[in-house]
Design a protein around this motif. Structure first.
Motif, PDB file in Angstrom:
ATOM      1  N   ALA A 169      92.580  16.368  60.875  1.00 58.65           N
ATOM      2  CA  ALA A 169      93.671  17.341  60.805  1.00 58.65           C
ATOM      3  C   ALA A 169      93.699  18.213  62.057  1.00 58.65           C
ATOM      4  O   ALA A 169      94.770  18.497  62.602  1.00 58.65           O
ATOM      5  N   ALA A 170      92.522  18.609  62.550  1.00 54.72           N
ATOM      6  CA  ALA A 170      92.451  19.431  63.762  1.00 54.72           C
ATOM      7  C   ALA A 170      92.962  18.660  64.970  1.00 54.72           C
ATOM      8  O   ALA A 170      93.759  19.174  65.762  1.00 54.72           O
ATOM      9  N   ASP A 171      92.536  17.408  65.101  1.00 55.33           N
ATOM     10  CA  ASP A 171      92.970  16.580  66.237  1.00 55.33           C
ATOM     11  C   ASP A 171      94.472  16.339  66.224  1.00 55.33           C
ATOM     12  O   ASP A 171      95.098  16.242  67.277  1.00 55.33           O
ATOM     13  N   ALA A 172      95.056  16.267  65.023  1.00 55.06           N
ATOM     14  CA  ALA A 172      96.500  16.023  64.895  1.00 55.06           C
ATOM     15  C   ALA A 172      97.309  17.327  64.804  1.00 55.06           C
ATOM     16  O   ALA A 172      98.528  17.273  64.663  1.00 55.06           O
ATOM     17  N   SER A 173      96.627  18.472  64.887  1.00 57.37           N
ATOM     18  CA  SER A 173      97.280  19.796  64.788  1.00 57.37           C
ATOM     19  C   SER A 173      98.149  19.916  63.544  1.00 57.37           C
ATOM     20  O   SER A 173      99.296  20.324  63.590  1.00 57.37           O
ATOM     21  N   ARG A 174      97.552  19.593  62.398  1.00 63.36           N
ATOM     22  CA  ARG A 174      98.270  19.705  61.126  1.00 63.36           C
ATOM     23  C   ARG A 174      97.954  21.028  60.444  1.00 63.36           C
ATOM     24  O   ARG A 174      96.842  21.532  60.524  1.00 63.36           O
ATOM     25  N   GLY A 175      98.933  21.554  59.725  1.00 63.71           N
ATOM     26  CA  GLY A 175      98.729  22.741  58.896  1.00 63.71           C
ATOM     27  C   GLY A 175      98.205  23.928  59.682  1.00 63.71           C
ATOM     28  O   GLY A 175      98.792  24.333  60.688  1.00 63.71           O
ATOM     29  N   LEU A 176      97.077  24.479  59.235  1.00 65.28           N
ATOM     30  CA  LEU A 176      96.458  25.628  59.885  1.00 65.28           C
ATOM     31  C   LEU A 176      96.157  25.363  61.353  1.00 65.28           C
ATOM     32  O   LEU A 176      96.183  26.269  62.176  1.00 65.28           O
ATOM     33  N   TRP A 177      95.864  24.118  61.670  1.00 67.79           N
ATOM     34  CA  TRP A 177      95.445  23.742  63.024  1.00 67.79           C
ATOM     35  C   TRP A 177      96.589  23.789  64.036  1.00 67.79           C
ATOM     36  O   TRP A 177      96.371  23.605  65.231  1.00 67.79           O
ATOM     37  N   ARG A 178      97.814  24.038  63.585  1.00 67.77           N
ATOM     38  CA  ARG A 178      98.939  24.202  64.526  1.00 67.77           C
ATOM     39  C   ARG A 178      98.832  25.517  65.279  1.00 67.77           C
ATOM     40  O   ARG A 178      99.409  25.657  66.343  1.00 67.77           O
ATOM     41  N   GLY A 179      98.149  26.485  64.691  1.00 66.93           N
ATOM     42  CA  GLY A 179      98.033  27.798  65.310  1.00 66.93           C
ATOM     43  C   GLY A 179      96.580  28.190  65.435  1.00 66.93           C
ATOM     44  O   GLY A 179      95.731  27.369  65.738  1.00 66.93           O
ATOM     45  N   VAL A 180      96.306  29.461  65.188  1.00 68.34           N
ATOM     46  CA  VAL A 180      94.955  29.999  65.289  1.00 68.34           C
ATOM     47  C   VAL A 180      94.604  30.633  63.946  1.00 68.34           C
ATOM     48  O   VAL A 180      95.402  31.384  63.389  1.00 68.34           O
ATOM     49  N   PHE A 181      93.420  30.318  63.452  1.00 72.93           N
ATOM     50  CA  PHE A 181      92.983  30.910  62.185  1.00 72.93           C
ATOM     51  C   PHE A 181      91.480  31.092  62.203  1.00 72.93           C
ATOM     52  O   PHE A 181      90.774  30.475  62.983  1.00 72.93           O
ATOM     53  N   GLU A 182      91.033  31.967  61.342  1.00 77.00           N
ATOM     54  CA  GLU A 182      89.617  32.216  61.158  1.00 77.00           C
ATOM     55  C   GLU A 182      89.156  31.425  59.938  1.00 77.00           C
ATOM     56  O   GLU A 182      89.872  31.363  58.934  1.00 77.00           O
ATOM     57  N   ARG A 183      87.977  30.813  60.007  1.00 77.23           N
ATOM     58  CA  ARG A 183      87.468  30.091  58.840  1.00 77.23           C
ATOM     59  C   ARG A 183      87.478  31.044  57.643  1.00 77.23           C
ATOM     60  O   ARG A 183      87.066  32.202  57.767  1.00 77.23           O
ATOM     61  N   PRO A 184      87.948  30.591  56.473  1.00 82.04           N
ATOM     62  CA  PRO A 184      88.012  31.485  55.306  1.00 82.04           C
ATOM     63  C   PRO A 184      86.674  32.147  54.969  1.00 82.04           C
ATOM     64  O   PRO A 184      86.651  33.331  54.616  1.00 82.04           O
ATOM     65  N   SER A 185      85.566  31.431  55.110  1.00 80.65           N
ATOM     66  CA  SER A 185      84.259  32.029  54.802  1.00 80.65           C
ATOM     67  C   SER A 185      83.948  33.168  55.772  1.00 80.65           C
ATOM     68  O   SER A 185      83.394  34.198  55.364  1.00 80.65           O
ATOM     69  N   ASP A 186      84.309  33.022  57.049  1.00 75.83           N
ATOM     70  CA  ASP A 186      84.100  34.095  58.031  1.00 75.83           C
ATOM     71  C   ASP A 186      84.998  35.283  57.701  1.00 75.83           C
ATOM     72  O   ASP A 186      84.587  36.435  57.790  1.00 75.83           O
ATOM     73  N   TRP A 187      86.247  34.999  57.316  1.00 70.91           N
ATOM     74  CA  TRP A 187      87.181  36.059  56.978  1.00 70.91           C
ATOM     75  C   TRP A 187      86.671  36.856  55.775  1.00 70.91           C
ATOM     76  O   TRP A 187      86.689  38.089  55.777  1.00 70.91           O
ATOM     77  N   ARG A 188      86.176  36.151  54.750  1.00 74.34           N
ATOM     78  CA  ARG A 188      85.667  36.844  53.561  1.00 74.34           C
ATOM     79  C   ARG A 188      84.462  37.700  53.914  1.00 74.34           C
ATOM     80  O   ARG A 188      84.331  38.825  53.425  1.00 74.34           O
ATOM     81  N   GLU A 189      83.592  37.176  54.748  1.00 69.43           N
ATOM     82  CA  GLU A 189      82.392  37.921  55.135  1.00 69.43           C
ATOM     83  C   GLU A 189      82.773  39.228  55.839  1.00 69.43           C
ATOM     84  O   GLU A 189      82.167  40.265  55.603  1.00 69.43           O
ATOM     85  N   ARG A 190      83.797  39.192  56.682  1.00 71.42           N
ATOM     86  CA  ARG A 190      84.226  40.393  57.401  1.00 71.42           C
ATOM     87  C   ARG A 190      84.997  41.359  56.516  1.00 71.42           C
ATOM     88  O   ARG A 190      85.060  42.542  56.787  1.00 71.42           O
ATOM     89  N   ASN A 191      85.616  40.854  55.446  1.00 68.77           N
ATOM     90  CA  ASN A 191      86.505  41.691  54.646  1.00 68.77           C
ATOM     91  C   ASN A 191      85.963  42.046  53.266  1.00 68.77           C
ATOM     92  O   ASN A 191      86.673  42.680  52.484  1.00 68.77           O
ATOM     93  N   ASP A 192      84.773  41.643  52.946  1.00 67.08           N
ATOM     94  CA  ASP A 192      84.195  41.993  51.629  1.00 67.08           C
ATOM     95  C   ASP A 192      83.420  43.284  51.718  1.00 67.08           C
ATOM     96  O   ASP A 192      82.967  43.744  52.675  1.00 67.08           O
TER      97      ASP A 192
END
Length: 192
Positions: A169-192
């Motif tokens: 999916a990353a190589d084909a730039s599908r979904g989230l990979w079309r832009g920039v995102f933070e891994r959900p686990s990293d996001w939760r760690e920063r926001n909990d």
């Protein structure tokens, strides 16, 4: 052609954020998924060795999407195993640089796919909880694989059976990979 004033203000805000060194993720420590490397070994629902529990039963029924990796099926909460999707309030950036609520978008895409149809899930009980962890199928297709293959979720650890699908999916730039995102686990760690 006259440009609406709200669009001009939005453009000014985006330019201001990008030139001030701020990120749309809410802090300077946020790292896009492409920069943080492969998924980590653990997640709160997965045992320390990274392996999901063996399914102990099958449940079936109409699915309701709670978020892009959690469904209710016949009244039971099912966390889709082997993957992790953005949280509903998580922000990502489109290829254009504009922020969007990627968690809401990914959940909406799953909702659109399911249309409250019947799903069949092979599940195991999550320790110390009434929730389940499992793999669900919709018209015979593995939903866990579908989410990662289309870039709507990522593999949740290095032992996930979906690591290769995430890379695809990353190589084909599908979904989230079309832009920039933070891994959900990293996001939760920063926001909990």
């Amino acid at each position: 052609m006259r440009i609406p004033s709200w669009l001009v203000l939005l453009a000014i805000a985006v330019v201001s954020l990008s030139t001030s060194g701020c990120t749309v993720f809410g802090g300077s420590e946020a790292k896009p998924a492409r920069e943080t490397g492969p998924p980590q070994r653990t997640r709160w629902l997965i045992p320390i060795d990274g392996s999901p529990p063996e399914p102990t039963e099958t449940i079936a029924g109409r699915a309701r999407v709670l978020d892009a990796d959690t469904l209710t099926v016949d009244g039971a909460v099912v966390h889709l195993s082997g993957l992790d999707a953005p949280e509903l309030e998580q922000l990502c950036r489109r290829a254009s640089g504009l922020p969007y609520r990627c968690g809401e978008d990914m959940a909406a895409l799953l909702e659109q796919r399911l249309q409250r149809d019947r799903v069949i899930c092979d599940v195991a009980t999550v320790e110390e909880s009434e929730d389940y962890l499992g793999v669900c199928r919709h018209y015979g297709e593995n939903l866990n694989e579908w989410l990662v293959r289309n870039g709507y979720a990522v593999a949740n650890n290095v032992d996930s059976p979906y690591v290769a699908l995430e890379r695809e999916a990353a190589d084909a730039s599908r979904g989230l990979w079309r832009g920039v995102f933070e891994r959900p686990s990293d996001w939760r760690e920063r926001n909990d």
